[in-house]
Structures are given as C-alpha cells and as structure tokens.
Design a protein around this motif. Structure first.
Motif, mmCIF file in Angstrom:
data_model
loop_
_atom_site.group_PDB
_atom_site.id
_atom_site.type_symbol
_atom_site.label_atom_id
_atom_site.label_comp_id
_atom_site.label_asym_id
_atom_site.label_seq_id
_atom_site.Cartn_x
_atom_site.Cartn_y
_atom_site.Cartn_z
ATOM 1 N N GLY A 75 0.916 -1.066 0.159
ATOM 2 C CA GLY A 75 0.007 -0.250 -0.068
ATOM 3 C C GLY A 75 0.736 1.226 -0.339
ATOM 4 N N SER A 76 1.702 1.556 0.704
ATOM 5 C CA SER A 76 2.441 2.592 1.063
ATOM 6 C C SER A 76 3.977 2.330 1.640
ATOM 7 C CB SER A 76 1.708 3.480 1.799
ATOM 8 O OG SER A 76 1.527 3.456 3.160
ATOM 9 N N ARG A 77 4.658 3.499 1.972
ATOM 10 C CA ARG A 77 5.948 3.636 2.519
ATOM 11 C C ARG A 77 5.703 3.582 4.026
ATOM 12 N NH1 ARG A 77 10.265 4.052 -1.312
ATOM 13 N NH2 ARG A 77 9.229 3.934 -3.335
ATOM 14 N N ASP A 78 4.420 3.500 4.597
ATOM 15 C CA ASP A 78 4.167 3.691 5.941
ATOM 16 C C ASP A 78 4.749 2.492 6.667
ATOM 17 O OD1 ASP A 78 3.095 4.154 8.341
ATOM 18 O OD2 ASP A 78 1.112 4.840 7.762
ATOM 19 N N ALA A 79 5.518 2.630 7.670
ATOM 20 C CA ALA A 79 6.141 1.630 8.528
ATOM 21 C C ALA A 79 5.111 1.161 9.176
ATOM 22 C CB ALA A 79 7.334 2.369 9.499
ATOM 23 N N ARG A 80 4.143 1.693 9.546
ATOM 24 C CA ARG A 80 3.234 1.084 10.626
ATOM 25 C C ARG A 80 2.374 -0.187 9.737
ATOM 26 N NH1 ARG A 80 0.104 6.462 11.647
ATOM 27 N NH2 ARG A 80 0.535 6.550 9.418
ATOM 28 N N LEU A 81 2.570 -0.216 8.532
ATOM 29 C CA LEU A 81 1.733 -1.407 8.078
ATOM 30 C C LEU A 81 2.502 -2.579 8.122
ATOM 31 C CD1 LEU A 81 0.739 0.608 4.357
ATOM 32 C CD2 LEU A 81 -0.689 -0.018 6.473
ATOM 33 N N PRO A 82 1.674 -3.639 8.104
ATOM 34 C CA PRO A 82 2.432 -4.864 8.289
ATOM 35 C C PRO A 82 3.159 -5.319 7.101
ATOM 36 C CG PRO A 82 -0.011 -5.230 7.811
ATOM 37 C CD PRO A 82 0.438 -3.824 8.108
ATOM 38 N N LEU A 83 4.094 -6.084 7.103
ATOM 39 C CA LEU A 83 5.293 -6.684 6.349
ATOM 40 C C LEU A 83 4.284 -7.581 5.482
ATOM 41 C CD1 LEU A 83 8.531 -6.886 7.926
ATOM 42 C CD2 LEU A 83 7.972 -5.343 6.064
ATOM 43 N N ARG A 84 4.302 -7.947 4.319
ATOM 44 C CA ARG A 84 3.868 -8.949 3.588
ATOM 45 C C ARG A 84 4.236 -10.179 4.114
ATOM 46 N NH1 ARG A 84 4.370 -5.576 -1.328
ATOM 47 N NH2 ARG A 84 2.149 -4.967 -1.627
ATOM 48 N N SER A 85 3.741 -11.297 3.879
ATOM 49 C CA SER A 85 3.941 -12.917 4.540
ATOM 50 C C SER A 85 5.142 -13.164 3.496
ATOM 51 C CB SER A 85 2.737 -13.742 4.599
ATOM 52 O OG SER A 85 2.407 -14.164 3.234
ATOM 53 N N LEU A 86 5.854 -14.067 3.740
ATOM 54 C CA LEU A 86 6.818 -14.981 3.036
ATOM 55 C C LEU A 86 6.288 -15.536 2.076
ATOM 56 C CD1 LEU A 86 9.612 -15.824 5.362
ATOM 57 C CD2 LEU A 86 9.742 -14.143 3.813
ATOM 58 N N SER A 87 5.135 -16.470 2.425
ATOM 59 C CA SER A 87 4.435 -17.292 1.418
ATOM 60 C C SER A 87 3.895 -16.330 0.453
ATOM 61 C CB SER A 87 3.217 -17.924 2.139
ATOM 62 O OG SER A 87 2.442 -17.297 2.656
ATOM 63 N N ALA A 88 3.118 -15.259 0.511
ATOM 64 C CA ALA A 88 2.861 -14.000 -0.519
ATOM 65 C C ALA A 88 3.956 -13.911 -1.460
ATOM 66 C CB ALA A 88 2.152 -12.968 0.195
ATOM 67 N N ALA A 89 5.181 -13.612 -0.603
ATOM 68 C CA ALA A 89 6.335 -13.181 -1.568
ATOM 69 C C ALA A 89 6.790 -14.196 -2.488
ATOM 70 C CB ALA A 89 7.423 -12.716 -0.744
ATOM 71 N N GLN A 90 6.803 -15.565 -1.911
ATOM 72 C CA GLN A 90 7.176 -16.487 -2.603
ATOM 73 C C GLN A 90 5.997 -16.943 -4.047
ATOM 74 O OE1 GLN A 90 6.615 -20.369 -0.524
ATOM 75 N NE2 GLN A 90 8.160 -21.400 -1.856
ATOM 76 N N ARG A 91 4.756 -16.516 -3.693
ATOM 77 C CA ARG A 91 3.737 -16.769 -4.675
ATOM 78 C C ARG A 91 4.200 -15.710 -5.967
ATOM 79 N NH1 ARG A 91 0.267 -17.632 -0.151
ATOM 80 N NH2 ARG A 91 -0.130 -15.398 -0.317
ATOM 81 N N ALA A 92 4.676 -14.487 -5.411
ATOM 82 C CA ALA A 92 4.957 -13.228 -6.512
ATOM 83 C C ALA A 92 5.972 -13.980 -7.338
ATOM 84 C CB ALA A 92 5.259 -12.231 -5.791
ATOM 85 N N ALA A 93 7.155 -14.556 -6.705
ATOM 86 C CA ALA A 93 8.513 -15.070 -7.238
ATOM 87 C C ALA A 93 7.992 -16.126 -8.261
ATOM 88 C CB ALA A 93 9.218 -15.467 -6.284
#
Length: 109
Positions: A75-93
C-alpha cells in the motif's frame, strides 16, 4: 548519442542489495522453517535478477516486481503497515518465473 548497454549494472546491484538487506532483517527475527523459506526465496530472487539482467524490459520488470513484493510493505511506505508474508512473496516470485516461461527460477540461468 551514446547508447547504454544493458547488463548487470546498477539496477541489478540495487535489486540484489534490497533482497540481501531484507534477508538480513528477517534473519534477526525468524527461526526454523520460516528462516529456511526466507533464505530460499532470497536465493531464487537473486538468481532471477542475475538471469534476466540482459533480458527485455518486460522480463526485468516482472522480476523487479517480485523483488519489491519481497522487500516492501503493502500500500505505501508507511512503516506502521504490516510486512507481507513470506508465502505471499513466494507466490509473487513463482508467478514471475511462470510468466517468464520457467517453472523453476533457477532454470533461467
């Protein structure tokens, strides 16, 4: 007018550094299977970055998007937002590798 040759230049170095920095941050808080997944994903992303360094702009953009998905917050560069999950990043890769026509990102090389 000079023509810049595409290669493993600044863009490639920046993406690999982003992956490495994110992995270093994850190493401080992850253990076990989660850390193994982060390590494996970072390795796959590095391989994809290097393998597509001389590819078309569209192919490089797919890999860049997968790297950004791994290292950025939603969503944005707001540090208060949660990080994406590793499994979601794996799906993107996985999607990037599939769109590049390779089920295994290591086969890009």
């Amino acid at each position: 007018m000079a023509v810049e040759e595409r290669g493993s230049g600044l863009g490639t170095d920046v993406l690999i550094r982003q992956v490495d920095n994110r992995l270093a941050a994850l190493r401080t808080g992850l253990r076990g299977a989660d850390l193994d997944l982060a390590e494996e994903l970072a390795g796959r992303l590095r391989e994809m970055v290097v393998a597509t360094a001389r590819s078309s702009a569209a192919d490089r953009a797919l890999v860049r998007a997968a790297v950004h998905y791994f290292v950025r917050r939603p969503g944005s560069r707001d540090a208060r937002l949660p990080l994406r999950s590793l499994s979601a990043a794996q799906r993107a890769a996985d999607r990037a590798a599939h769109r590049l026509g390779h089920a295994d990102p290591a086969s890009l090389a």
